[in-house]
Write a protein that holds these residues in place. Structure first.
Motif, mmCIF file in Angstrom:
data_model
loop_
_atom_site.group_PDB
_atom_site.id
_atom_site.type_symbol
_atom_site.label_atom_id
_atom_site.label_comp_id
_atom_site.label_asym_id
_atom_site.label_seq_id
_atom_site.Cartn_x
_atom_site.Cartn_y
_atom_site.Cartn_z
ATOM 1 N N ASP A 181 44.296 -69.755 12.978
ATOM 2 C CA ASP A 181 44.748 -68.376 12.805
ATOM 3 C C ASP A 181 45.643 -67.962 13.974
ATOM 4 O O ASP A 181 45.497 -68.479 15.079
ATOM 5 C CB ASP A 181 43.508 -67.466 12.752
ATOM 6 N N ASP A 182 46.536 -67.017 13.717
ATOM 7 C CA ASP A 182 47.422 -66.479 14.760
ATOM 8 C C ASP A 182 48.138 -67.615 15.485
ATOM 9 O O ASP A 182 48.338 -67.570 16.706
ATOM 10 C CB ASP A 182 46.632 -65.639 15.773
ATOM 11 N N ASP A 204 51.652 -66.745 13.177
ATOM 12 C CA ASP A 204 51.381 -65.363 13.558
ATOM 13 C C ASP A 204 52.510 -64.403 13.181
ATOM 14 O O ASP A 204 53.690 -64.748 13.209
ATOM 15 C CB ASP A 204 51.128 -65.282 15.065
ATOM 16 N N GLU A 238 52.087 -65.041 8.260
ATOM 17 C CA GLU A 238 51.252 -63.833 8.286
ATOM 18 C C GLU A 238 52.082 -62.566 8.493
ATOM 19 O O GLU A 238 53.118 -62.589 9.159
ATOM 20 C CB GLU A 238 50.282 -63.891 9.479
HETATM 21 MG MG MG Z 1 46.946 -62.281 13.132
#
Ligand code: MG
Ligand code: C2E
Ligand code: MG
Ligand code: MG
Length: 279
Positions: A181-182, A204, A238
């Motif tokens: 994630d990110d 991200d 994202e």
């Molecule tokens: Mg994020």
């Protein structure tokens, strides 16, 4: 006057700190009650296939409806729950809820149901010995196949110490997909790809913002999709907020995206309605 003024400022500074500390302690205490009285719920944000707008997965995101404060952001309470350890119980509840929901959608919608359910897991949960067993028992209890679950971890969480790297390996061994994630915002994003089994990069939002202007963001986003494709991973962009960003990401080779442009996190996403297709 100067001394008096400094004194006043000094005291005010202290009281502000006290307010922050008090607020923190209050939140920590209230989290326990919130779990016991069912103040949490889970919402789901679509992750779509850019070529056709199909919802292929959803990400489960926890929400806290506080009786007097109203909406409290997870950005605020997750770190508090991490610190006092309640994230272990809260996280397990989110996991059970999300997996049970995924099974309900499969039963209800069949092939129209999203292929995968993505759940965020924090450092503290990963460091917990036996976390992979918790996941295995939730899968068994709900009847969700391991391949339908994605566990989202951050670089920071994986480097949190304890058994985290082994836990990630155990989860992958179960057949659960691992998402970073990110991605790109931590300290050793690329190094991590050599340390743990990874199936998905979630690029991200900071790299997606500004992608439509030729510049650094586009260069980095391009490099990341090349790494992802080269390693045979899935990549999700994202925080996609506009049609222009979606089109540009598609042009750069991204096949998966998530963001307000496609849908906000909601309790019951519409899996059958019209899709936002890019091309
Ligand atoms: Mg994020
Ligand atoms: P995350 O896992 O990176 O989740 C994505 C966040 O970005 C979510 O915020 C989502 O609502 C938001 N978002 C999605 N699309 C857009 C967009 O187009 N624009 C903007 N500005 N934001 C967008 P949310 O739900 O407030 O969650 C924040 C963070 O809190 C999550 O970031 C995650 O790190 C953490 N979190 C949320 N739920 C859980 C949970 O159940 N367990 C754990 N451990 N962490 C959670
Ligand atoms: Mg996430
Ligand atoms: Mg994310």
């Amino acid at each position: 006057y100067a001394a008096k003024h400094a004194g006043v400022r000094h005291r005010r500074h202290h009281s502000e700190l006290d307010v922050v500390a008090g607020e923190h302690a209050l939140l920590a205490a209230e989290l326990r009650a919130a779990l016991d009285t069912g103040q949490f719920r889970v919402v789901y944000q679509p992750i779509v296939s850019l070529p056709d707008g199909r919802i292929v997965s959803v990400e489960a995101l926890v929400r806290w409806d506080h009786p007097t404060r109203g909406f409290v952001s997870p950005v605020e309470f997750i770190p508090v729950a991490e610190q006092n350890g309640l994230i272990v119980e809260l996280g397990a509840w989110v996991l059970r809820t999300a997996c049970a929901q995924a099974v309900m959608w499969r039963n209800e919608l069949g092939e129209a149901a999203p292929e995968r359910m993505s759940v965020n897991v924090s450092a503290r949960q990963l460091a917990e010995p036996g976390f992979a067993d918790v996941v295995a028992s939730v899968l068994a209890w709900t009847g969700l196949g391991a391949r339908h679950l994605i566990v989202e971890v951050t670089e920071t969480a994986v480097f949190g110490g304890g058994q985290t790297v082994q836990t990630v390996k155990d989860l992958h061994e179960l057949g659960v997909k691992i998402a970073l994630d990110d991605f790109g915002t931590g300290h050793s994003s690329l190094g991590l790809l050599q340390t743990i089994p990874v199936d998905m990069l979630k690029v991200d939002k900071s790299f997606v913002d500004g992608i439509t202007m030729a510049g650094r963001h586009a260069v980095i986003a391009t490099a990341l999709i090349q790494v992802s494709n080269g390693l045979g991973l899935m990549a999700v962009a994202e925080g996609v907020e506009t049609a222009e960003q979606a089109a540009e990401l598609h042009r750069l080779g991204y096949r998966l995206a998530q963001g307000y442009h496609f849908g906000r996190p909601v309790a019951e996403p519409d899996f059958t309605g019209t899709r936002v297709a890019v091309v």
